[in-house]
Design a protein around this motif. Structure first.
Motif, PDB file in Angstrom:
ATOM      1  N   PRO A 161       0.835  -1.217   0.000  1.00  0.00           N
ATOM      2  CA  PRO A 161       0.000   0.000   0.000  1.00  0.00           C
ATOM      3  C   PRO A 161       0.861   1.254   0.000  1.00  0.00           C
ATOM      4  CG  PRO A 161       0.019  -1.015   2.174  1.00  0.00           C
ATOM      5  CD  PRO A 161       0.725  -1.970   1.267  1.00  0.00           C
ATOM      6  N   TRP A 162       0.397   2.317  -0.631  1.00  0.00           N
ATOM      7  CA  TRP A 162       1.120   3.569  -0.666  1.00  0.00           C
ATOM      8  C   TRP A 162       0.136   4.701  -0.918  1.00  0.00           C
ATOM      9  CZ3 TRP A 162       0.758   6.399  -5.180  1.00  0.00           C
ATOM     10  CH2 TRP A 162       0.307   5.701  -6.310  1.00  0.00           C
ATOM     11  N   THR A 163       0.574   5.925  -0.610  1.00  0.00           N
ATOM     12  CA  THR A 163      -0.250   7.096  -0.870  1.00  0.00           C
ATOM     13  C   THR A 163       0.633   8.321  -0.963  1.00  0.00           C
ATOM     14  OG1 THR A 163      -2.121   8.436  -0.073  1.00  0.00           O
ATOM     15  CG2 THR A 163      -0.648   7.564   1.578  1.00  0.00           C
ATOM     16  N   GLY A 164       0.260   9.289  -1.790  1.00  0.00           N
ATOM     17  CA  GLY A 164       1.013  10.532  -1.910  1.00  0.00           C
ATOM     18  C   GLY A 164       2.312  10.385  -2.666  1.00  0.00           C
ATOM     19  N   PHE A 165       3.107  11.453  -2.637  1.00  0.00           N
ATOM     20  CA  PHE A 165       4.400  11.443  -3.308  1.00  0.00           C
ATOM     21  C   PHE A 165       5.434  10.732  -2.425  1.00  0.00           C
ATOM     22  CE2 PHE A 165       2.198  15.230  -5.019  1.00  0.00           C
ATOM     23  CZ  PHE A 165       2.172  14.864  -6.358  1.00  0.00           C
ATOM     24  N   SER A 166       6.595  10.438  -3.017  1.00  0.00           N
ATOM     25  CA  SER A 166       7.484   9.493  -2.346  1.00  0.00           C
ATOM     26  C   SER A 166       8.762  10.083  -1.772  1.00  0.00           C
ATOM     27  CB  SER A 166       7.881   8.387  -3.339  1.00  0.00           C
ATOM     28  OG  SER A 166       8.657   8.926  -4.401  1.00  0.00           O
ATOM     29  N   MET A 167       9.101  11.324  -2.042  1.00  0.00           N
ATOM     30  CA  MET A 167      10.402  11.858  -1.619  1.00  0.00           C
ATOM     31  C   MET A 167      10.233  13.040  -0.672  1.00  0.00           C
ATOM     32  SD  MET A 167      13.628  11.712  -1.740  1.00  0.00           S
ATOM     33  CE  MET A 167      15.134  12.649  -1.599  1.00  0.00           C
TER      34      MET A 167
END
Length: 565
Positions: A161-167
């Motif tokens: 699962p993930w959400t939004g930008f990554s950096m």
């Protein structure tokens, strides 16, 4: 107003048997540029983490300004593809379990659990640092991610699962912050904290491997998140809650009492020799139960000849000034401004003021220890006030109190009235008896040109303290030799529970006697009670500002808990 019936007794100076003369050596001026006896510093690890955090910010600015994030994508994708090639159903289940601490639910539990424990143990300064660090890290991480807008890994299947930008990786950033917060706010320094740091390293490594395996983040996202999440709390706790001033401990003890062993003890010994010419051989806490706003010390020093003598020291640090500020704010919110009282804004000012009052008392002939000087331990953070040590003295609550002691205590109040000062903390711990002489100590809260109300409170509290070891009728009979009926009636009209020091109230309850009522019964007449609750525009504004700050903190905390991770 009636006149005094007869001659007024006078306070007796605390001469008695003098201690051996103190041996002094040549004082040494600290050259410019030389560090103080106990310098304030950030350890090497903290400097490295701050430097790496600065590099992350610089790299983020460069990448954002040059739009060169693609160059990092190629290297990151190669690493993620290597993890993708070793995937299997069994490893995937392990990775999902290993990364559970970076989930939103786990992070919320860690956050609230840390706050709950800090509230339970009443470690308020650590609590405020934890809240501030959490808010800063989340806001900075979210702004960086939103500005750079780096997408999730491509050319690799994302199976987590993930959400939004990554950096940077916001879940890893927040997890690192919460784990460091827990270690520095809940684990005592030393072996246990070292073990805790290694546990944090293992947890972050396992979480990072899990997220790389599931392709939830790029490797550089995780690296930036760990650096940011470790550097900010590390710097905050070491600068705002240094362990030598705000130690994490679970044994009983007041936070005002600082540890005087180790580097601080060595710094005190060195500073005493350099600044006062005293050769200290031992520094140990003294009568901690009677002090809540400083660290009282008995310091053994070399005497002239072959023997040893003692001096008394009061160690003040920034924590005592902060506590005084919160205490006076709380009094203003609860009771209003009973008198024109302002908090101290620096440790230096607090020590200078008490040293001045001690000189004022001794110059006026009041029975108080002779001041010997001020020692700087850490500029603007720690100072030591040195004075004569009352060897062989005992608290008035434990001593035999006769008419001579009663007369001396009452004469002390009369003399303070004459020179225009109020002690403001008359209690058994601050009145000593040595060789039949009464000595007053701890002038930190004394006030020059006090209000008549405060002077009246000093008189009533002195009579109550003296009545602990005798009886109200005896003290009242001796008081009429030095004070008029009007002054005595005013004193007990101005004094009740709130205006008595906590130690005095506690000892009155333990004895089971209502001395205040007994004194009132002896008065020929009673005056109306002086109103304690005082409303002013200052109190209203401070109350509204405090409520507004509490609502803002609650709203920011709520937003933090709802923010996507």
């Amino acid at each position: 107003m009636t006149s005094l019936p007869q001659a007024v007794p006078t306070a007796v100076s605390p001469t008695g048997q003098a201690p051996p003369a103190i041996h002094r050596v040549r004082r040494r001026r600290r050259p410019s540029g030389e560090p103080p006896p106990l310098p304030r510093h950030l350890n090497a690890s903290g400097k490295w983490w701050l430097a790496m955090s600065g590099l992350v910010v610089v790299a983020w600015v460069v990448v954002w300004a040059t739009d060169s994030v693609g160059r990092f994508d190629v290297a990151d994708t190669r690493v993620l593809q290597a993890f993708e090639r070793i995937r299997s159903p069994a490893l995937t289940r392990v990775a999902e379990v290993a990364g559970v601490l970076a989930s939103a639910t786990a992070i919320y539990v860690l956050w609230l659990g840390n706050l709950a424990v800090l509230i339970a143990v009443r470690r308020w300064r650590h609590l405020f640092v934890v809240i501030a660090v959490g808010i800063i890290v989340v806001q900075v991480g979210a702004e960086m991610a939103g500005t750079l807008q780096r997408p999730r890994p491509f050319e690799v299947e994302i199976i987590g699962p993930w959400t939004g930008f990554s950096m940077p990786s916001l879940p890893v950033t927040v997890l690192a912050t919460l784990l460091l917060n827990a270690v520095y706010s809940l684990v005592p320094a030393g072996r246990y904290r070292t073990i805790g740091k290694w546990v944090v390293c293992v947890v972050l490594a396992v979480t990072a491997l899990s997220r790389l395996y599931l392709a939830q983040d790029h490797p550089t996202d995780i690296a930036a998140g760990v650096i940011l999440g470790v550097a900010v709390p590390l710097a905050a706790f070491r600068l705002l809650t240094p362990n030598d001033v705000y130690p994490v401990r679970y044994r009983r003890g007041r936070p005002a009492h600082l540890d005087v062993t180790g580097p601080r003890g060595e710094a005190i010994v060195r500073a005493l020799e350099d600044q006062l010419g005293l050769l200290a051989t031992a520094v140990e806490p003294f009568n901690l139960s009677g002090s809540g706003g400083s660290t009282p010390l008995r310091i053994t020093v070399k005497a002239a000849g072959e023997g040893e003598s003692c001096v008394f020291g009061k160690l003040y640090a920034a924590t005592h000034v902060h506590s005084d500020r919160w205490y006076k704010l709380g009094r203003t919110l609860l009771y209003g401004r009973l008198e024109d009282e302002q908090p101290f804004h620096s440790v230096r000012r607090l020590v200078q003021y008490e040293d001045y009052v001690m000189h004022l008392f001794t110059d006026a002939g009041l029975p108080t220890p002779r001041p010997l000087g001020i020692v700087e331990i850490t500029p603007e953070r720690e100072y030591l006030l040195v004075a004569e040590f009352m060897a062989g003295a005992q608290e008035v609550g434990d001593a035999d109190v006769d008419d001579a002691i009663i007369d001396q205590g009452l004469a002390l109040v009369r003399r303070m009235w004459e020179i225009g000062v109020a002690h403001r903390d008359i209690k058994p711990a601050n009145l000593l008896v040595r060789d039949g002489r009464l000595v007053v100590i701890d002038t930190a809260f004394a006030e020059v040109r006090p209000s008549p109300w405060r002077q009246a409170v000093d008189l009533a509290n002195m009579m109550l303290v003296l009545g602990l070891r005798t009886d109200a009728e005896r003290v009242y009979r001796r008081a009429r030799l030095q004070f008029t009926d009007e002054e005595l009636a005013e004193a007990f009209a101005a004094t009740r529970g709130l205006t008595m020091p906590s130690q005095l109230r506690r000892m009155l309850r333990q004895q089971g006697r209502d001395l205040h009522t007994a004194f009132l019964a002896l008065l020929p007449y009673q005056l109306p009670s002086v109103r304690i609750q005082r409303w002013s525009w200052r109190r209203v504004v401070l109350t509204l500002a405090t409520l507004l700050a509490a609502l803002v903190c609650a709203g920011v905390t709520s937003d933090l808990l709802r923010s996507p991770l």
